[in-house]
Design a protein around this motif. Structure first.
Motif, PDB file in Angstrom:
ATOM      1  N   ASN A 142     -17.461  21.690 -35.872  1.00 25.58           N
ATOM      2  CA  ASN A 142     -18.822  21.257 -35.536  1.00 25.58           C
ATOM      3  C   ASN A 142     -18.986  21.041 -34.032  1.00 25.58           C
ATOM      4  O   ASN A 142     -19.943  20.424 -33.582  1.00 25.58           O
ATOM      5  CB  ASN A 142     -19.188  19.970 -36.286  1.00 25.58           C
ATOM      6  N   LEU A 143     -18.019  21.554 -33.252  1.00 29.32           N
ATOM      7  CA  LEU A 143     -18.130  21.459 -31.802  1.00 29.32           C
ATOM      8  C   LEU A 143     -19.262  22.350 -31.295  1.00 29.32           C
ATOM      9  O   LEU A 143     -19.589  23.374 -31.904  1.00 29.32           O
ATOM     10  CB  LEU A 143     -16.813  21.874 -31.134  1.00 29.32           C
ATOM     11  N   LYS A 144     -19.832  21.962 -30.184  1.00 32.62           N
ATOM     12  CA  LYS A 144     -20.951  22.717 -29.613  1.00 32.62           C
ATOM     13  C   LYS A 144     -20.440  23.971 -28.912  1.00 32.62           C
ATOM     14  O   LYS A 144     -19.474  23.931 -28.156  1.00 32.62           O
ATOM     15  CB  LYS A 144     -21.725  21.839 -28.626  1.00 32.62           C
ATOM     16  N   ILE A 145     -21.098  25.087 -29.185  1.00 33.24           N
ATOM     17  CA  ILE A 145     -20.769  26.333 -28.491  1.00 33.24           C
ATOM     18  C   ILE A 145     -21.402  26.294 -27.101  1.00 33.24           C
ATOM     19  O   ILE A 145     -22.606  26.108 -26.955  1.00 33.24           O
ATOM     20  CB  ILE A 145     -21.266  27.557 -29.278  1.00 33.24           C
ATOM     21  N   ARG A 146     -20.582  26.475 -26.086  1.00 34.99           N
ATOM     22  CA  ARG A 146     -21.051  26.361 -24.707  1.00 34.99           C
ATOM     23  C   ARG A 146     -21.604  27.688 -24.196  1.00 34.99           C
ATOM     24  O   ARG A 146     -21.183  28.766 -24.623  1.00 34.99           O
ATOM     25  CB  ARG A 146     -19.904  25.925 -23.792  1.00 34.99           C
ATOM     26  N   GLU A 147     -22.520  27.555 -23.249  1.00 38.24           N
ATOM     27  CA  GLU A 147     -22.986  28.727 -22.508  1.00 38.24           C
ATOM     28  C   GLU A 147     -21.875  29.177 -21.563  1.00 38.24           C
ATOM     29  O   GLU A 147     -21.178  28.350 -20.972  1.00 38.24           O
ATOM     30  CB  GLU A 147     -24.234  28.383 -21.697  1.00 38.24           C
ATOM     31  N   ILE A 148     -21.717  30.471 -21.412  1.00 38.33           N
ATOM     32  CA  ILE A 148     -20.741  30.986 -20.459  1.00 38.33           C
ATOM     33  C   ILE A 148     -21.314  30.837 -19.054  1.00 38.33           C
ATOM     34  O   ILE A 148     -22.466  31.178 -18.802  1.00 38.33           O
ATOM     35  CB  ILE A 148     -20.401  32.453 -20.760  1.00 38.33           C
ATOM     36  N   GLU A 149     -20.509  30.317 -18.156  1.00 38.47           N
ATOM     37  CA  GLU A 149     -20.997  30.003 -16.814  1.00 38.47           C
ATOM     38  C   GLU A 149     -21.317  31.266 -16.020  1.00 38.47           C
ATOM     39  O   GLU A 149     -20.626  32.281 -16.115  1.00 38.47           O
ATOM     40  CB  GLU A 149     -19.956  29.182 -16.050  1.00 38.47           C
ATOM     41  N   ASP A 158     -18.218  37.655 -11.953  1.00 40.57           N
ATOM     42  CA  ASP A 158     -19.297  37.230 -12.844  1.00 40.57           C
ATOM     43  C   ASP A 158     -18.787  37.262 -14.285  1.00 40.57           C
ATOM     44  O   ASP A 158     -18.890  38.274 -14.978  1.00 40.57           O
ATOM     45  CB  ASP A 158     -20.509  38.143 -12.673  1.00 40.57           C
ATOM     46  N   TYR A 159     -18.239  36.126 -14.723  1.00 46.62           N
ATOM     47  CA  TYR A 159     -17.633  36.057 -16.053  1.00 46.62           C
ATOM     48  C   TYR A 159     -18.678  36.193 -17.155  1.00 46.62           C
ATOM     49  O   TYR A 159     -18.402  36.754 -18.222  1.00 46.62           O
ATOM     50  CB  TYR A 159     -16.889  34.727 -16.186  1.00 46.62           C
ATOM     51  N   LYS A 160     -19.884  35.699 -16.904  1.00 51.37           N
ATOM     52  CA  LYS A 160     -20.938  35.785 -17.914  1.00 51.37           C
ATOM     53  C   LYS A 160     -21.346  37.237 -18.155  1.00 51.37           C
ATOM     54  O   LYS A 160     -21.497  37.669 -19.303  1.00 51.37           O
ATOM     55  CB  LYS A 160     -22.147  34.957 -17.482  1.00 51.37           C
ATOM     56  N   GLU A 161     -21.506  37.987 -17.083  1.00 50.92           N
ATOM     57  CA  GLU A 161     -21.884  39.398 -17.227  1.00 50.92           C
ATOM     58  C   GLU A 161     -20.750  40.191 -17.876  1.00 50.92           C
ATOM     59  O   GLU A 161     -20.978  41.069 -18.715  1.00 50.92           O
ATOM     60  CB  GLU A 161     -22.218  39.978 -15.852  1.00 50.92           C
ATOM     61  N   TYR A 162     -19.511  39.870 -17.504  1.00 51.12           N
ATOM     62  CA  TYR A 162     -18.344  40.509 -18.118  1.00 51.12           C
ATOM     63  C   TYR A 162     -18.329  40.269 -19.631  1.00 51.12           C
ATOM     64  O   TYR A 162     -18.061  41.178 -20.427  1.00 51.12           O
ATOM     65  CB  TYR A 162     -17.077  39.956 -17.466  1.00 51.12           C
ATOM     66  N   SER A 163     -18.634  39.036 -20.036  1.00 48.70           N
ATOM     67  CA  SER A 163     -18.634  38.698 -21.462  1.00 48.70           C
ATOM     68  C   SER A 163     -19.756  39.413 -22.196  1.00 48.70           C
ATOM     69  O   SER A 163     -19.564  39.903 -23.314  1.00 48.70           O
ATOM     70  CB  SER A 163     -18.763  37.173 -21.636  1.00 48.70           C
ATOM     71  N   ARG A 164     -20.930  39.484 -21.585  1.00 46.90           N
ATOM     72  CA  ARG A 164     -22.064  40.151 -22.233  1.00 46.90           C
ATOM     73  C   ARG A 164     -21.763  41.628 -22.468  1.00 46.90           C
ATOM     74  O   ARG A 164     -22.205  42.213 -23.454  1.00 46.90           O
ATOM     75  CB  ARG A 164     -23.321  40.008 -21.376  1.00 46.90           C
ATOM     76  N   ARG A 165     -21.021  42.226 -21.557  1.00 42.27           N
ATOM     77  CA  ARG A 165     -20.662  43.642 -21.722  1.00 42.27           C
ATOM     78  C   ARG A 165     -19.732  43.842 -22.919  1.00 42.27           C
ATOM     79  O   ARG A 165     -19.593  44.951 -23.408  1.00 42.27           O
ATOM     80  CB  ARG A 165     -20.001  44.164 -20.452  1.00 42.27           C
ATOM     81  N   LYS A 166     -19.090  42.784 -23.349  1.00 42.37           N
ATOM     82  CA  LYS A 166     -18.234  42.849 -24.527  1.00 42.37           C
ATOM     83  C   LYS A 166     -18.925  42.290 -25.764  1.00 42.37           C
ATOM     84  O   LYS A 166     -18.300  42.146 -26.812  1.00 42.37           O
ATOM     85  CB  LYS A 166     -16.930  42.093 -24.269  1.00 42.37           C
ATOM     86  N   VAL A 168     -20.099  39.249 -26.090  1.00 38.09           N
ATOM     87  CA  VAL A 168     -19.760  37.834 -26.273  1.00 38.09           C
ATOM     88  C   VAL A 168     -20.847  36.980 -25.635  1.00 38.09           C
ATOM     89  O   VAL A 168     -21.173  37.155 -24.461  1.00 38.09           O
ATOM     90  CB  VAL A 168     -18.386  37.510 -25.642  1.00 38.09           C
ATOM     91  N   GLU A 169     -21.379  36.026 -26.413  1.00 36.44           N
ATOM     92  CA  GLU A 169     -22.523  35.237 -25.949  1.00 36.44           C
ATOM     93  C   GLU A 169     -22.252  33.733 -25.881  1.00 36.44           C
ATOM     94  O   GLU A 169     -23.175  32.951 -25.725  1.00 36.44           O
ATOM     95  CB  GLU A 169     -23.720  35.474 -26.878  1.00 36.44           C
ATOM     96  N   GLY A 170     -21.007  33.315 -26.019  1.00 38.30           N
ATOM     97  CA  GLY A 170     -20.731  31.876 -25.966  1.00 38.30           C
ATOM     98  C   GLY A 170     -19.242  31.607 -25.896  1.00 38.30           C
ATOM     99  O   GLY A 170     -18.407  32.515 -26.003  1.00 38.30           O
ATOM    100  N   GLU A 171     -18.909  30.339 -25.714  1.00 39.07           N
ATOM    101  CA  GLU A 171     -17.516  29.923 -25.602  1.00 39.07           C
ATOM    102  C   GLU A 171     -17.320  28.622 -26.375  1.00 39.07           C
ATOM    103  O   GLU A 171     -18.135  27.704 -26.284  1.00 39.07           O
ATOM    104  CB  GLU A 171     -17.152  29.725 -24.130  1.00 39.07           C
ATOM    105  N   LEU A 172     -16.240  28.559 -27.133  1.00 38.57           N
ATOM    106  CA  LEU A 172     -15.925  27.375 -27.937  1.00 38.57           C
ATOM    107  C   LEU A 172     -14.543  26.878 -27.527  1.00 38.57           C
ATOM    108  O   LEU A 172     -13.561  27.623 -27.600  1.00 38.57           O
ATOM    109  CB  LEU A 172     -15.942  27.732 -29.422  1.00 38.57           C
ATOM    110  N   ILE A 173     -14.477  25.644 -27.045  1.00 39.92           N
ATOM    111  CA  ILE A 173     -13.214  25.061 -26.587  1.00 39.92           C
ATOM    112  C   ILE A 173     -12.745  24.037 -27.611  1.00 39.92           C
ATOM    113  O   ILE A 173     -13.426  23.047 -27.882  1.00 39.92           O
ATOM    114  CB  ILE A 173     -13.383  24.403 -25.207  1.00 39.92           C
TER     115      ILE A 173
END
Length: 667
Positions: A142-149, A158-166, A168-173
């Motif tokens: 139930n942890l909150k999914i974070r926005e990629i910085e 640009d890690y966010k743009e790199y993730s979008r190209r794959k 991937v729209e979020g990060e869960l720690i």
């Protein structure tokens, strides 16, 4: 060209509405029928047909890419998130393993027990009671999914743009055990492949190989680079042999050649042709299974499976058609491959070999077999390097002049290592590997590593910090297309095309230099627990403040220098407390500064290194427009300053939240 378009307009690929996309597809279909109507009436319209087909393919591709994100995907987890959300997350594969955390690619399967979709990065911090996850495991949290910085600093990754190209729209720690492992694991075919790869890696680890040898074997034989030795990786990069560490078309091509060579004696048998057709195909996909069906291996196997079929059907003259077919199949299977650097490099290298190498081989045909072998290997390496050079400069900003030496020395050894390695894996499954075989194989691995580390010592042949913009990339790719497909016997036309390319290329570089020369900037970078402040005036950069002896900050400066063509950096800090830029007076207050002169009337206050200041009393005497706090300040102090600034009606800028602060003279 597609790469350039996406890098400039990537948001449109994800944000087009369904109406626009389907209107484009219908427009293309209507034009095809219109062209067919004109053709029946005696008017041939092949150009209209080609253009319409391109319109259909482009808009279909946009739709296939868009459905990976929340824009056109109504079941995406981003659309169903709320405060108390329970996510069902399926672990797909491990992507990195550092001393602090393990990172996985995962898929959201449910949101509050409702079916959902979408991909995210799953990070498990390493603590005493942390656990490792396996591919195919389904967990609940139930942890909150974070926005990629977003990109924090100019010139940074640009890690966010790199993730979008794959996709991937979020990060869960996941901290400690803040998740529940369920019994309903989904042991998909890929999960079984990845878990079997882990088993093979464990078996290899029991054979007494050294750390460097073990990490190389994991990369070469199993496509597992999560624990690659840093020194070894740097050595391969400097030697221009990084492509050897990532299983791609080179490894699959060597494997295909090896299997076909073994099957040659069976050609005269009754069922020999069937064996030659089926065994390479099955062998390549078995290899893909052993490496965990990773994306890079799967797309390489698709490509060489079709090439194998073409060779068996004696259609080697149609390799371009085969490659385009494999390219199309890969994109239909996963459209986001188009924006993956590994995919681009792999196909561009093979296209270059197929189209450029024949023109090189006719320049010289040595009669000596050894010379002929070395010449053929050299032409393959040079052709591939010409093709991938623009992408290498664009993505990595460096070029190794040792690529030819590393290819001549390492590729023959690579073929032997792969053959002996897979034979070793086979024997280990039955506990049949003799000790002498393992010792000889370990010696071969050490020899390869020492060769790479020796080549990496020649720093003079390594060109780094190369500026290569999107415009230069596009021009280079267009020129390569002309080399691939424009065949003429008239040398004058070729010279004109080359001169046109050089003119456009030079003009673009001069234009970038002119842009760099404009105006001035005052930039406060963000870095945790460190300070870096610079002032740019035309093409010269002066470091105003910098934490001493900090290589991470030098890397920030290098990235900024690469992004802007022709910058000269003076790294000797020019320390003072007041600067002026664009009519704004900037005052710097650090841990050693004591403010006594309030007559300066600053417009911007910059706080560094957690200064001991009563901000409320200070703001009653000075009324700045903006207060900036960089990453060198304690978080609890920044929270206190934020509240004080809000009460006093002053804007507070935290680089940890908003990224680097930049004040330009033109704004």
């Amino acid at each position: 060209m597609f790469i350039f378009i996406h890098r400039n307009c990537s948001r449109f690929f994800f944000d087009f509405s369904k109406i626009v996309i389907f209107s484009g597809i219908l427009f293309g279909i209507a034009n095809i029928f219109l062209g067919d109507f004109h053709k029946r009436n005696g008017f041939k319209a092949p150009i209209a047909f080609v253009i319409s087909s391109w319109v259909i393919l482009i808009f279909t591709g946009i739709y296939l890419v868009s459905i990976w994100g929340p824009g056109l995907n109504s079941s995406h987890f981003r659309l169903g998130s709320s405060k108390n959300t329970i996510y069902g997350v399926l672990v797909l594969r491990e992507t990195s393993n550092t001393g602090f955390y393990r990172k996985y690619l995962a898929e959201v399967k449910s949101v509050n027990r409702m079916k959902s979709s979408g991909f995210l990065w799953l990070r498990v911090n390493k603590t005493k009671d942390s656990v490792s996850l396996k591919p195919g495991e389904l967990i609940l949290t139930n942890l909150k999914i974070r926005e990629i910085e977003n990109k924090r600093n100019p010139g940074g990754f640009d890690y966010k743009e790199y993730s979008r190209r794959k996709g991937v729209e979020g990060e869960l720690i996941l901290e400690k055990r803040e998740f529940l492992r369920t019994r309903s694991n989904q042991n998909t075919f890929q999960a079984k492949a990845l878990n079997y790869r882990e088993h093979l890696s464990f078996v290899l680890n029991q054979q007494g190989f050294g750390q460097m040898e073990k990490s190389l074997l994991d990369a070469l034989l199993l496509g597992k680079k999560t624990q690659m030795n840093k020194e070894l990786s740097t050595g391969y990069r400097k030697a221009g042999a990084m492509h050897l560490l990532a299983i791609s078309g080179l490894h699959v091509g060597i494997l295909l050649f090896f299997i076909r060579s073994l099957l040659m004696p069976f050609r005269r048998w009754k069922f020999g042709k069937i064996l030659i057709i089926t065994v390479p195909f099955l062998g390549l996909w078995l290899f893909a299974f052993l490496t965990g069906l990773s994306p890079s291996v799967s797309r390489a196997v698709i490509m060489f499976s079709l090439i194998s079929i073409a060779l068996n059907l004696k259609r080697s003259n149609h390799l371009n058609h085969i490659l385009f077919t494999a390219f199309f199949i890969s994109l239909i299977w996963k459209p986001l491959y188009l924006f993956d650097p590994g995919f681009q490099l792999s196909y561009l290298a093979v296209f270059s070999i197929v189209n450029l190498r024949p023109g090189m081989t006719i320049l010289w045909t040595p009669k000596n077999k050894i010379k002929l072998y070395l010449w053929n290997l050299s032409t393959v390496s040079i052709a591939a390097q010409i093709g991938v050079l623009p992408l290498i400069l664009f993505y990595f900003h460096e070029f190794s002049g040792l690529f030819l030496a590393s290819s001549l020395l390492l590729i023959p050894l690579l073929g032997v290592i792969l053959g002996f390695g897979y034979l070793l894996l086979f024997m280990l499954q039955f506990d049949m590997a003799p000790e002498w075989y393992i010792q000889i194989y370990s010696l071969m691995i050490r020899l390869m590593n020492k060769t790479v580390l020796f080549l990496g010592q020649f720093d003079a042949l390594i060109v780094n910090k190369v500026f290569f913009s999107k415009t230069l990339l596009t021009l280079s790719l267009l020129f390569l297309c002309a080399l691939f497909f424009y065949k003429t016997k008239e040398i004058s036309k070729a010279i004109i095309a080359l001169m046109l390319f050089l003119t456009l290329f030079t003009t673009s570089v001069l234009n970038e230099l002119a842009i760099t020369n404009r105006g001035s900037s005052f930039i406060v970078f963000h870095n945790f627990n460190k300070s870096l402040i610079i002032k740019k005036k035309e093409r010269s950069v002066t470091v105003l403040r910098k934490t001493d002896m900090e290589p991470g900050l030098d890397l920030l400066l290098e990235n900024y220098q690469i992004e802007l063509c022709g910058l000269r950096i003076n790294k000797e800090a020019c320390i003072q407390n007041v600067y002026e830029m664009n009519g704004k007076r900037i005052m710097i207050i650090d841990s050693e500064g004591i403010v006594t002169d309030f007559d300066l009337d600053p417009d911007i206050i910059l706080l560094l290194n957690s200064p001991k200041i009563n901000l409320e009393r200070f703001l009653k005497k000075v009324q700045p427009e903006l207060i900036i706090a960089d990453g060198s300040n304690y978080n609890f102090l920044k929270q206190r300053w934020l509240k004080t600034s809000f009460r006093e009606g002053v804007t507070f800028y935290d680089t940890a939240i908003s990224g680097a602060f930049e004040l330009n003279s033109e704004t």
